[in-house]
Write a protein that holds these residues in place. Structure first.
Motif, PDB file in Angstrom:
ATOM      1  N   GLU A 279     -25.041   0.527  -6.460  1.00 54.57           N
ATOM      2  CA  GLU A 279     -26.451   0.891  -6.287  1.00 54.57           C
ATOM      3  C   GLU A 279     -26.732   2.141  -7.122  1.00 54.57           C
ATOM      4  N   LEU A 280     -27.696   2.061  -8.007  1.00 51.03           N
ATOM      5  CA  LEU A 280     -28.060   3.203  -8.841  1.00 51.03           C
ATOM      6  C   LEU A 280     -28.805   4.226  -7.998  1.00 51.03           C
ATOM      7  N   VAL A 281     -28.278   5.449  -7.930  1.00 58.75           N
ATOM      8  CA  VAL A 281     -28.893   6.488  -7.111  1.00 58.75           C
ATOM      9  C   VAL A 281     -29.416   7.657  -7.936  1.00 58.75           C
ATOM     10  N   GLU A 282     -28.983   7.750  -9.200  1.00 60.63           N
ATOM     11  CA  GLU A 282     -29.475   8.859 -10.026  1.00 60.63           C
ATOM     12  C   GLU A 282     -29.276   8.522 -11.499  1.00 60.63           C
ATOM     13  N   THR A 283     -30.227   8.928 -12.304  1.00 58.66           N
ATOM     14  CA  THR A 283     -30.118   8.781 -13.748  1.00 58.66           C
ATOM     15  C   THR A 283     -30.828   9.948 -14.417  1.00 58.66           C
ATOM     16  N   ARG A 284     -30.308  10.331 -15.585  1.00 60.55           N
ATOM     17  CA  ARG A 284     -30.908  11.453 -16.323  1.00 60.55           C
ATOM     18  C   ARG A 284     -30.615  11.277 -17.805  1.00 60.55           C
ATOM     19  N   VAL A 291     -26.874   9.820 -21.690  1.00 57.37           N
ATOM     20  CA  VAL A 291     -27.495   9.348 -20.452  1.00 57.37           C
ATOM     21  C   VAL A 291     -26.476   9.457 -19.324  1.00 57.37           C
ATOM     22  N   TYR A 292     -26.916  10.093 -18.230  1.00 59.82           N
ATOM     23  CA  TYR A 292     -26.060  10.223 -17.046  1.00 59.82           C
ATOM     24  C   TYR A 292     -26.469   9.164 -16.031  1.00 59.82           C
ATOM     25  N   LEU A 293     -25.471   8.432 -15.514  1.00 58.02           N
ATOM     26  CA  LEU A 293     -25.706   7.386 -14.522  1.00 58.02           C
ATOM     27  C   LEU A 293     -24.792   7.626 -13.329  1.00 58.02           C
ATOM     28  N   ARG A 294     -25.392   7.616 -12.156  1.00 56.87           N
ATOM     29  CA  ARG A 294     -24.591   7.773 -10.925  1.00 56.87           C
ATOM     30  C   ARG A 294     -24.841   6.562 -10.036  1.00 56.87           C
TER      31      ARG A 294
END
Length: 299
Positions: A279-284, A291-294
């Protein structure tokens, strides 16, 4: 005399059968699906009564006030509750739908357990080290470095493999050898006192606030989760992360994707034939194109 006795017994048996049919018809009428226009829906529960025949309550909070059932038998009870869309798990209708759970919601002693995270910089094609063994394309600029400084504040202990540990040894003496700028000094002040656990079969000693792992990865993580403390349990290194992933211990994948293709090398994600729902909870997105993906693992 025998004929009249047989007739009387037959009549009693027929009366019992008629009562049973009326009772069964009443139960079937009560358990029938709602007709068009009704605002109520139905929920199915299955319970096992005690052999003694005691009519105990049900675990379902929507149980009706009165339910008839034969004592000492497995029975199926139909009752009304508020409307809800039909839900099923493996083809069986359930009173209370199963919701996704995360490791973060696991509790020990009334407190949430520390989550395990795996965070590193990767190429767009998913490698943390290129085929030639280099990873200079992961060097962060000032904006990304500031992000890592803020992120390390949320870590309580860091688990490292041998190669990552040796690469990070630079920071143990960086403040003694050269004059550090403000960002480097801030990172050093956070990284050096951070507790670290090193997994290695070749190292006999480690430096700084680090110790060699005394057990397997699963044992160490369970021990760290049981100990009092705050902050995440961070994992560094693809080999260590692959073992943690195979054991189902990783709660979050944190990926810093660099805009570069390297074509091979050491992959960030373990090559296992196992489905992991995220589940994608954060992106920046940073100015440099990184690109940061959490993603959180759905349990």
């Amino acid at each position: 005399m025998l004929r009249s006795l047989g007739r009387e017994r037959r009549e009693r048996r027929e009366r019992r059968e008629r009562r049973g049919r009326r009772r069964a018809a009443a139960v079937d009428a009560e358990a029938s699906p709602p007709r068009a226009g009704r605002t109520t829906s139905w929920c199915r529960c299955t319970s096992l009564l005690a052999a003694s025949g005691a009519s105990g309550g049900s675990s379902c909070p929507d149980a009706p006030d009165r339910v008839w059932f034969p004592a000492g038998r497995i029975f199926e009870r139909m009752h009304r509750r508020e409307p809800h869309p039909p839900r099923s798990v493996f083809g069986e209708q359930r009173c209370h739908p199963r919701r996704p759970a995360y490791c973060r919601t696991h509790y020990r002693g009334g407190f949430p357990m520390r989550k395990v995270t795996y965070s590193m910089s990767t190429s767009l094609d998913g490698y943390i080290v290129g085929p030639d063994g280099t990873f200079d394309w992961t060097t962060p600029d000032a904006e990304v470095f500031r992000f890592w400084i803020d992120d390390i504040r949320n870590v309580g202990v860091h688990l490292l493999g041998r190669r990552l540990y040796e690469a990070m040894l630079y920071w143990e003496t960086a403040d003694q050898e050269t004059a550090l700028d403000e960002a480097d000094a801030e990172w050093t002040a956070l990284w050096n006192p951070l507790p670290k656990v090193v997994f290695s079969t070749t190292l006999s000693a480690v430096q700084g606030n680090a110790r060699l792992a005394s057990g397997g990865l699963g044992e160490e993580i369970e021990r760290l989760r049981a100990e009092p403390g705050e902050g995440d349990i961070a994992i560094g290194g693809a080999t260590l992360a692959a073992e943690a992933s195979a054991l189902g211990l990783i709660d979050e994948y944190q990926v810093m994707v660099c805009p570069v293709l390297v074509g091979g090398g050491i992959p960030f994600f373990p090559r296992t034939e196992r489905l992991v729902t995220l589940e994608l909870v954060e992106t920046r997105t940073f100015k440099s194109g990184i690109v940061y993906l959490r993603h959180r693992v759905v349990r």
